[in-house]
Every structure is written in C-alpha cells, then in structure tokens.
Motif scaffolding. Structure first.
Motif, PDB file in Angstrom:
ATOM      1  N   ASN A 141       0.814  -1.215   0.000  1.00 18.28           N
ATOM      2  CA  ASN A 141       0.000   0.000   0.000  1.00 18.28           C
ATOM      3  C   ASN A 141       0.847   1.264   0.000  1.00 18.28           C
ATOM      4  O   ASN A 141       0.481   2.262  -0.629  1.00 18.28           O
ATOM      5  CB  ASN A 141      -0.933   0.017   1.213  1.00 18.28           C
ATOM      6  CG  ASN A 141      -2.172  -0.820   1.001  1.00 18.28           C
ATOM      7  OD1 ASN A 141      -2.429  -1.287  -0.102  1.00 18.28           O
ATOM      8  ND2 ASN A 141      -2.935  -1.019   2.056  1.00 18.28           N
ATOM      9  N   PHE A 142       1.959   1.254   0.728  1.00 20.80           N
ATOM     10  CA  PHE A 142       2.826   2.438   0.746  1.00 20.80           C
ATOM     11  C   PHE A 142       4.289   2.051   0.860  1.00 20.80           C
ATOM     12  O   PHE A 142       5.091   2.779   1.436  1.00 20.80           O
ATOM     13  CB  PHE A 142       2.431   3.396   1.884  1.00 20.80           C
ATOM     14  CG  PHE A 142       1.961   2.703   3.128  1.00 20.80           C
ATOM     15  CD1 PHE A 142       2.850   2.160   4.017  1.00 20.80           C
ATOM     16  CD2 PHE A 142       0.604   2.616   3.395  1.00 20.80           C
ATOM     17  CE1 PHE A 142       2.419   1.521   5.159  1.00 20.80           C
ATOM     18  CE2 PHE A 142       0.154   1.964   4.545  1.00 20.80           C
ATOM     19  CZ  PHE A 142       1.061   1.425   5.426  1.00 20.80           C
ATOM     20  N   ARG A 143       4.636   0.882   0.318  1.00 23.01           N
ATOM     21  CA  ARG A 143       6.027   0.440   0.289  1.00 23.01           C
ATOM     22  C   ARG A 143       6.442   0.113  -1.135  1.00 23.01           C
ATOM     23  O   ARG A 143       5.626  -0.354  -1.944  1.00 23.01           O
ATOM     24  CB  ARG A 143       6.228  -0.807   1.157  1.00 23.01           C
ATOM     25  CG  ARG A 143       6.023  -0.606   2.649  1.00 23.01           C
ATOM     26  CD  ARG A 143       7.117   0.249   3.246  1.00 23.01           C
ATOM     27  NE  ARG A 143       7.033   0.303   4.711  1.00 23.01           N
ATOM     28  CZ  ARG A 143       7.841   1.025   5.463  1.00 23.01           C
ATOM     29  NH1 ARG A 143       8.807   1.752   4.900  1.00 23.01           N
ATOM     30  NH2 ARG A 143       7.712   1.037   6.779  1.00 23.01           N
ATOM     31  N   HIS A 144       7.720   0.332  -1.449  1.00 21.78           N
ATOM     32  CA  HIS A 144       8.301  -0.085  -2.718  1.00 21.78           C
ATOM     33  C   HIS A 144       9.392  -1.099  -2.405  1.00 21.78           C
ATOM     34  O   HIS A 144      10.176  -0.901  -1.467  1.00 21.78           O
ATOM     35  CB  HIS A 144       8.891   1.111  -3.473  1.00 21.78           C
ATOM     36  CG  HIS A 144       9.305   0.789  -4.876  1.00 21.78           C
ATOM     37  ND1 HIS A 144      10.436   0.049  -5.168  1.00 21.78           N
ATOM     38  CD2 HIS A 144       8.728   1.086  -6.073  1.00 21.78           C
ATOM     39  CE1 HIS A 144      10.546  -0.091  -6.476  1.00 21.78           C
ATOM     40  NE2 HIS A 144       9.519   0.529  -7.051  1.00 21.78           N
ATOM     41  N   PRO A 145       9.486  -2.193  -3.157  1.00 21.10           N
ATOM     42  CA  PRO A 145      10.460  -3.231  -2.823  1.00 21.10           C
ATOM     43  C   PRO A 145      11.907  -2.752  -2.732  1.00 21.10           C
ATOM     44  O   PRO A 145      12.653  -3.228  -1.874  1.00 21.10           O
ATOM     45  CB  PRO A 145      10.292  -4.245  -3.964  1.00 21.10           C
ATOM     46  CG  PRO A 145       8.906  -4.034  -4.458  1.00 21.10           C
ATOM     47  CD  PRO A 145       8.636  -2.575  -4.288  1.00 21.10           C
ATOM     48  N   VAL A 146      12.301  -1.812  -3.584  1.00 22.88           N
ATOM     49  CA  VAL A 146      13.705  -1.386  -3.596  1.00 22.88           C
ATOM     50  C   VAL A 146      14.073  -0.675  -2.300  1.00 22.88           C
ATOM     51  O   VAL A 146      15.065  -1.007  -1.646  1.00 22.88           O
ATOM     52  CB  VAL A 146      14.002  -0.493  -4.816  1.00 22.88           C
ATOM     53  CG1 VAL A 146      15.393   0.138  -4.703  1.00 22.88           C
ATOM     54  CG2 VAL A 146      13.910  -1.317  -6.106  1.00 22.88           C
ATOM     55  N   THR A 147      13.294   0.308  -1.901  1.00 18.85           N
ATOM     56  CA  THR A 147      13.604   1.044  -0.679  1.00 18.85           C
ATOM     57  C   THR A 147      13.363   0.192   0.566  1.00 18.85           C
ATOM     58  O   THR A 147      14.101   0.281   1.547  1.00 18.85           O
ATOM     59  CB  THR A 147      12.783   2.338  -0.594  1.00 18.85           C
ATOM     60  OG1 THR A 147      11.385   2.021  -0.790  1.00 18.85           O
ATOM     61  CG2 THR A 147      13.218   3.318  -1.671  1.00 18.85           C
ATOM     62  N   LEU A 148      12.338  -0.664   0.523  1.00 19.69           N
ATOM     63  CA  LEU A 148      12.072  -1.540   1.666  1.00 19.69           C
ATOM     64  C   LEU A 148      13.232  -2.512   1.883  1.00 19.69           C
ATOM     65  O   LEU A 148      13.643  -2.752   3.020  1.00 19.69           O
ATOM     66  CB  LEU A 148      10.771  -2.307   1.449  1.00 19.69           C
ATOM     67  CG  LEU A 148      10.395  -3.310   2.541  1.00 19.69           C
ATOM     68  CD1 LEU A 148      10.215  -2.619   3.893  1.00 19.69           C
ATOM     69  CD2 LEU A 148       9.116  -4.068   2.159  1.00 19.69           C
ATOM     70  N   ALA A 149      13.773  -3.059   0.804  1.00 22.43           N
ATOM     71  CA  ALA A 149      14.884  -3.993   0.928  1.00 22.43           C
ATOM     72  C   ALA A 149      16.081  -3.347   1.614  1.00 22.43           C
ATOM     73  O   ALA A 149      16.722  -3.954   2.477  1.00 22.43           O
ATOM     74  CB  ALA A 149      15.281  -4.523  -0.452  1.00 22.43           C
ATOM     75  N   LYS A 150      16.386  -2.113   1.243  1.00 16.79           N
ATOM     76  CA  LYS A 150      17.517  -1.421   1.864  1.00 16.79           C
ATOM     77  C   LYS A 150      17.287  -1.231   3.361  1.00 16.79           C
ATOM     78  O   LYS A 150      18.195  -1.425   4.180  1.00 16.79           O
ATOM     79  CB  LYS A 150      17.736  -0.074   1.176  1.00 16.79           C
ATOM     80  CG  LYS A 150      18.946   0.698   1.675  1.00 16.79           C
ATOM     81  CD  LYS A 150      20.249  -0.017   1.344  1.00 16.79           C
ATOM     82  CE  LYS A 150      20.536   0.028  -0.143  1.00 16.79           C
ATOM     83  NZ  LYS A 150      21.883  -0.554  -0.462  1.00 16.79           N
ATOM     84  N   GLU A 151      16.069  -0.857   3.739  1.00 17.53           N
ATOM     85  CA  GLU A 151      15.749  -0.662   5.152  1.00 17.53           C
ATOM     86  C   GLU A 151      15.817  -1.986   5.918  1.00 17.53           C
ATOM     87  O   GLU A 151      16.318  -2.038   7.048  1.00 17.53           O
ATOM     88  CB  GLU A 151      14.359  -0.052   5.299  1.00 17.53           C
ATOM     89  CG  GLU A 151      14.280   1.388   4.795  1.00 17.53           C
ATOM     90  CD  GLU A 151      12.911   2.002   5.011  1.00 17.53           C
ATOM     91  OE1 GLU A 151      11.932   1.238   5.177  1.00 17.53           O
ATOM     92  OE2 GLU A 151      12.819   3.236   4.990  1.00 17.53           O
ATOM     93  N   LEU A 152      15.345  -3.059   5.300  1.00 15.53           N
ATOM     94  CA  LEU A 152      15.344  -4.358   5.969  1.00 15.53           C
ATOM     95  C   LEU A 152      16.760  -4.893   6.180  1.00 15.53           C
ATOM     96  O   LEU A 152      17.070  -5.451   7.236  1.00 15.53           O
ATOM     97  CB  LEU A 152      14.516  -5.361   5.170  1.00 15.53           C
ATOM     98  CG  LEU A 152      13.006  -5.126   5.161  1.00 15.53           C
ATOM     99  CD1 LEU A 152      12.334  -6.045   4.147  1.00 15.53           C
ATOM    100  CD2 LEU A 152      12.408  -5.320   6.550  1.00 15.53           C
ATOM    101  N   ILE A 153      17.613  -4.730   5.183  1.00 18.74           N
ATOM    102  CA  ILE A 153      18.995  -5.177   5.319  1.00 18.74           C
ATOM    103  C   ILE A 153      19.688  -4.395   6.432  1.00 18.74           C
ATOM    104  O   ILE A 153      20.437  -4.962   7.241  1.00 18.74           O
ATOM    105  CB  ILE A 153      19.742  -5.033   3.978  1.00 18.74           C
ATOM    106  CG1 ILE A 153      19.258  -6.114   3.008  1.00 18.74           C
ATOM    107  CG2 ILE A 153      21.251  -5.120   4.170  1.00 18.74           C
ATOM    108  CD1 ILE A 153      19.787  -5.966   1.599  1.00 18.74           C
TER     109      ILE A 153
END
Length: 303
Positions: free
Chosen positions: A77-89
């Motif tokens: 809904n308000f996440r993009h995989p590219v930026t989310l991946a960086k935050e998760l790592i």
C-alpha cells in the motif's frame, strides 16, 4: 512441538513515554517475537499518536538482545520493494539477525490511500493481489542478490544494489499473510512462515467453534498449495494473530482461558500465537497482570 508465544506492540507511544520500556519488558517476559504494525496510522488510533514501524524496530533492536523483531504486516500500500529492501537489510544488521518480515497484500483502511490522489479509489482485492504477486518475488531477489534489474507491471529496479545483504542467510525470513489462492502460493513458494487472523466473515456473528473449523480449512488449503509445488508444509511456521476471531479478547481474561484457546489452535497445527500488548480503552484492553502471567506461564503448559 512447543508453541511459540509472541506479541504485537502498537507504535502509539513516544519512545520516552512507555515505548522503549514495552519492548524491553517483552524480552524480559520471554516472548519469542515482538511485532509491530506497519501502517501510517490505524483504525481507532487514526487521530492519535502513531510512529513508523522501521524506526521503531530499529530502536527496539538497540534496546533488546534476544527478542526477535518484525512487522505484522508490511504491505505494498505504501512500500516499494527497492527502498524496503535497503531498510530491511539495515535493520537486520543492526539487530544482529533478529528480523522477520511479516508481509501481506494490504487492505482498504484509510491509510491505504494516503499516497493517492483524493479522487482515487482504494485498490480492489484483485489489484492488491496483482501487486502483491509482483512485490514478494522482487523483494526476495533484492534481499538475496547483490544487484537486481527488473521491469514489471507495477515495480521496477535498475541495478539496485544491496551489499552486503542480510545477516540471516540467504535472507531474513518472510511471514506471508494470506488466505486466498494467490497469496497461499506466495506463502508456499517464498515464505518461511504463514500468517492468518482467521475468517473475517465470522468476526461479528460467528462462534469460536466455527472459527476453528475455518482455520482448519485454511491450513488444509495451505498444505494442498505446498504439495502442488513440491514443498513440505511442515517447513512453514503457522502463525495466528489473535484478536480478530469471534473469541476477541476472551483468551486474555485468564491463564486457563488462554491455555485452552492456544491448545485448541496448537492441535490444528499452529506453531506460533501472537497476542496484542494491552492498550487501555481500546479493542486490545486487557489486565496487564493477567497478560504477563500468560507470557510467563502459558508456554510451559503448552510445551
């Protein structure tokens, strides 16, 4: 197999005014995982304080040593995989490899359209499923490959780099929330856990017995889906997020009530039960002393 007991700590308190102490207490009480909702705001908390999931989990990682941490759940809904991946790592690194990503297709709550034009309608269930089907495999790649280029219908990535990757290998675990066929396939293919809240159609007028049968049916569908792709369903943890079945808050009324509730669901095949940290004057109100007794004593009784 013993049943894991986890909790959801909603991010509605300032860190200095009870936020930090709740996460530290969750670890002291022996919870397996402390989750939080990944929303911009949520339901009855819409007009009150609400803080971001990733910064909250980052702070919780610094305040704890053993407690696993996670979202329940993140959505497109308000996440993009590219930026989310960086935050998760980054979060997995800061926590020393204690992160689980709960992930789902999202809903139609008011924050689902927070990034939309005022005239835009929420995505339909099919549109959410379409995005979810693209979101999860791309995020899987981003968390396991050093560089990813991808051009899809909804998402794209151009030489997106995620070095050094997750502390947990090959990546941090996904707990996929799903009940429909497409979501269950994603859970079977990409998940290390599967999450459900039960059958929402039973919440208002259903019975606990009907809820148990509905959950039994969901577990059977998960097993069939895993078998269809050649995966052993026992490889997945089965997680029940409580508070949304016809029982509502009754399992937290006493230790015996909770052990009875959890035991019935453990017999179905659930390996983890998640209960909400008590919030006064809300749908999650509960006696804190009873809640803490459940946390400390129930796992041993369910072993």
């Amino acid at each position: 197999m013993s049943l894991r007991l986890s909790t959801v700590i909603l991010p509605y308190r300032r860190w200095s005014e009870g936020g930090r102490s709740a996460w530290m207490r969750a670890e002291q009480l022996g919870f397996h995982t402390g989750y939080t909702y990944d929303h911009l705001s949520w339901r009855s908390f819409r007009d009150g304080p609400w803080f971001g999931a990733v910064p909250t989990l980052t702070a919780a990682a610094a305040a704890t040593d053993r407690l696993r941490l996670g979202t329940l759940v993140t959505s497109p809904n308000f996440r993009h995989p590219v930026t989310l991946a960086k935050e998760l790592i980054s979060l997995d690194d800061i926590s020393g490899g204690r992160i689980t990503l709960g992930i789902g297709a999202g809903g139609t709550g008011f924050d689902a359209t927070a990034l939309s034009k005022s005239s835009q309608e929420p995505w339909t269930p099919r549109e959410r499923a379409d995005r979810f089907a693209e979101f999860v495999p791309l995020l899987d790649r981003l968390l396991t490959e050093d560089a990813v280029t991808y051009e899809g219908r909804f998402y794209s990535a151009h030489e997106a780099r995620n070095i050094p990757g997750c502390v947990q290998r090959p990546r941090l675990p996904f707990a996929v929330a799903a009940t429909g066929p497409r979501g269950l396939r994603l859970a079977a293919r990409h998940g290390q856990a599967w999450v459900t809240t039960g059958d929402p159609k039973l919440y208002e007028n259903g019975t606990p017995e009907q809820s148990v049968e509905a959950l039994r049916g969901q577990l059977e569908k998960l097993s069939e889906t895993c078998a269809s792709i050649g995966r052993d369903v026992t490889e997945l943890e089965k997680v029940l997020l409580t508070g949304f079945t016809p029982d509502r808050g009754r399992p937290l009324e006493s230790l015996d009530a909770f052990v009875d509730f959890a035991g019935r669901h453990q017999e179905l095949g659930f390996t983890e039960i998640v209960i909400h940290w008590p919030i006064p004057d809300s749908d999650f109100a509960a006696d804190e002393k009873v809640f803490e007794r459940i946390a400390m004593e129930a796992p041993a009784q369910l072993a």
